[in-house]
Scaffold this active site. Sequence first.
Site, short mmCIF file in Angstrom:
data_model
loop_
_atom_site.label_atom_id
_atom_site.label_comp_id
_atom_site.label_asym_id
_atom_site.label_seq_id
_atom_site.Cartn_x
_atom_site.Cartn_y
_atom_site.Cartn_z
N LYS A 11 0.87 -1.19 0.00
CA LYS A 11 0.00 0.00 0.00
C LYS A 11 0.90 1.24 0.00
CE LYS A 11 -2.92 3.26 1.37
NZ LYS A 11 -2.07 4.36 0.88
N GLY B 76 6.05 5.23 8.45
CA GLY B 76 5.18 6.40 8.39
C GLY B 76 5.14 7.10 9.73
N SER B 77 4.05 7.77 9.99
CA SER B 77 3.97 8.59 11.19
C SER B 77 3.58 7.77 12.42
CB SER B 77 2.92 9.68 10.98
OG SER B 77 1.66 9.08 10.80
N GLU C 11 8.26 1.50 11.54
CA GLU C 11 9.41 2.41 11.37
C GLU C 11 8.80 3.80 11.37
OE1 GLU C 11 12.56 1.42 10.93
OE2 GLU C 11 12.35 -0.69 10.36
N CYS D 93 13.46 10.43 7.16
CA CYS D 93 13.12 10.04 8.53
C CYS D 93 14.28 10.24 9.49
CB CYS D 93 12.64 8.59 8.56
SG CYS D 93 13.82 7.46 7.83
N GLU E 251 8.39 16.18 15.40
CA GLU E 251 8.97 16.02 14.08
C GLU E 251 8.28 16.97 13.11
OE1 GLU E 251 7.99 12.49 11.79
OE2 GLU E 251 10.11 12.33 11.26
P1 NAD Z 1 1.55 8.57 7.28
O1 NAD Z 1 1.56 7.80 8.54
O2 NAD Z 1 0.53 9.64 7.14
O3 NAD Z 1 1.32 7.62 6.03
C1 NAD Z 1 2.11 6.50 5.82
C2 NAD Z 1 1.29 5.44 5.12
O4 NAD Z 1 0.26 5.02 6.00
C3 NAD Z 1 0.63 5.90 3.84
O5 NAD Z 1 0.67 4.86 2.89
C4 NAD Z 1 -0.80 6.15 4.27
O6 NAD Z 1 -1.73 6.01 3.22
C5 NAD Z 1 -0.99 5.08 5.31
N1 NAD Z 1 -2.06 5.36 6.27
C6 NAD Z 1 -2.59 6.56 6.62
N2 NAD Z 1 -3.59 6.40 7.51
C7 NAD Z 1 -3.69 5.07 7.74
C8 NAD Z 1 -4.52 4.28 8.60
N3 NAD Z 1 -5.46 4.81 9.36
N4 NAD Z 1 -4.32 2.94 8.61
C9 NAD Z 1 -3.35 2.38 7.85
N5 NAD Z 1 -2.56 3.07 7.01
C10 NAD Z 1 -2.72 4.41 6.97
O7 NAD Z 1 3.01 9.11 7.07
P2 NAD Z 1 3.54 10.01 5.89
O8 NAD Z 1 3.06 11.39 6.20
O9 NAD Z 1 3.24 9.43 4.56
O10 NAD Z 1 5.12 9.89 6.07
C11 NAD Z 1 5.81 10.71 6.90
C12 NAD Z 1 6.17 10.01 8.20
O11 NAD Z 1 6.89 8.80 7.96
C13 NAD Z 1 7.09 10.84 9.04
O12 NAD Z 1 6.67 10.79 10.38
C14 NAD Z 1 8.44 10.18 8.86
O13 NAD Z 1 9.37 10.41 9.85
C15 NAD Z 1 8.06 8.76 8.76
N6 NAD Z 1 9.12 7.99 8.11
C16 NAD Z 1 9.84 7.08 8.85
C17 NAD Z 1 10.86 6.34 8.30
C18 NAD Z 1 11.65 5.32 9.10
O14 NAD Z 1 12.35 4.50 8.51
N7 NAD Z 1 11.57 5.31 10.39
C19 NAD Z 1 11.15 6.51 6.94
C20 NAD Z 1 10.42 7.43 6.21
C21 NAD Z 1 9.40 8.15 6.82
#
Ligand code: NAD
Length: 494
Positions: free
Chosen positions: A188, A241-242, A264, A299, A398
């Site tokens: 996804k 993600g977040s 992550e 990240c 962040e």
């Molecule tokens: P996000 O959490 O908004 O989205 C990430 C993914 O989760 C997307 O595919 C999104 O569609 C999906 N998502 C959103 N809501 C969801 C739900 N309710 N249930 C399941 N999936 C859902 O994050 P973002 O804004 O796309 O990315 C930025 C974040 O990712 C930042 O916090 C960043 O630090 C983090 N990040 C971490 C790493 C790491 O390796 N630790 C790497 C890259 C980014």
Amino acid sequence: MDQSAIDALRTAPVAQGKLWINGEPVAAADGGEMEIHSPADGTLLTTVARGTRHDADRAVAAARAAFEDGRWSALAPTARKKIMLRWADLMEAEMLPLAVLGVRDNGTEIGMALRAEPGSAITTIRYYAEAADKINGEIAPTSPDVLGLIHREPVGVVAAIIPWNFPLMIGAWKLGPALAAGNSVVLKPSETASLSLLRMVELAHEAGIPPGVLNIVTGDGAVVGDALGRSMDVDVIVFTGSGATGRRLLQASAETNLKRCYLELGGKSANVVFSDAPNLEEAAKVSAGGIFRNSGQVCVAGSRLLVERAIHDEFVAMMAEAAQAMKVGDPLDLSTQSGAVNNPTQLERNLGLVETAQREGGEVVTGGSAILEETGGTYMAPTLITGVEENHTIAREEVFGPVLAVTPFDTEEEAIRLANASDYGLAGGTWTGDLSRAHRMIRAMKTGVVHVNTYGGPDVTVPLGGVKQSGNGHDKSLHAFDKYLDLKTAWIKL
Ligand code: NAD
């Protein structure tokens, strides 16, 4: 790389994005689509299927059927390896179009995208392909009348949910070990960075990955992501993600089948500069790259700069100069050092956090605003904020944008305390010419990664994972296999 080759692809038509379920490109069950606009200039690139819960369920069912009948999971590992190597070759053959497509979709500067996106994704797929036939079981050192065998088996159906910042690279970090180990996957992507991944999945099928083994469902996180999180037939979620979404996935798992969730998450990484750093100019240049490249959407970005007070003013001046010298703009220009912010909501969030920082006592030394608005794209000037105290919002939250918060310190102990004063623990850095101090800092920093006299760049051979609220589990390196393999004991009476 030659700019004219990139320019030739700038306005290439972009195919409509379909879901890939059971080896077929298909529309969303209800025909829904999402418009994809480029953050570089706001133009409409194409539309992509807006998957539904039903589509997520169909993809999981296809992945389950493929896993159970052994079309991939029961293949000889050498056969999986061969197909994955072919996949990496196909990606390499269209590396530039893949990179350009990704940049038009997510805004990363092309220089970085070439290295970190198809470049690192290809290396990663090859790394895990080569490892596929080197996953050994064990014989336990038990008593002579029994044989204790430890098998390592694929977990089954993996759902990989990933963000916008490096879709191919982060995608490959999940797909590489998951597929090499014999699992089936439902991927996804982010709503705002799916185009290059859709092509990558198509190439996987061209390379010979059997139908159902690798499925991709684009769409809204709250719909498709949530459906995967709640599926009774997903065995493992691997997520980048977040923190907010990570928490939702843990809750979804708790309310359903207790699937394992590897998260992550983000960071607020401290980059600590001591006055005995070997080369302050180099430290400033690299540290600026460590926060401002890809508009800070990294990240592990070193988003807190802790500087020894004796060199604070001098170093801040160097950092301000490096920030101002940074070329921000057209992500498809090879000379650009920082491209677009991925989406307007993120830009608004960045600017809001800068305002909060100022209200709480921080001083914007350079940047602080949106730029290049006339392009129709989303850009932000590299931003340096001094006078930040550890309890300020900008020191704790962040941003995921090109914003650096600077705090002075007087002693090594204070530097360690400030570095660890965070809910996050993803990465950090330390600049010193004192070898013993460098090792003390490595031990003291509560993070998954510590850079010494550099910032950024660890390759696929070393693990990436966070501690504290930065998550659990590791991408990259052979340790990543732990997420995708179950241990099984066989206890045989002799
Ligand atoms: P996000 O959490 O908004 O989205 C990430 C993914 O989760 C997307 O595919 C999104 O569609 C999906 N998502 C959103 N809501 C969801 C739900 N309710 N249930 C399941 N999936 C859902 O994050 P973002 O804004 O796309 O990315 C930025 C974040 O990712 C930042 O916090 C960043 O630090 C983090 N990040 C971490 C790493 C790491 O390796 N630790 C790497 C890259 C980014």
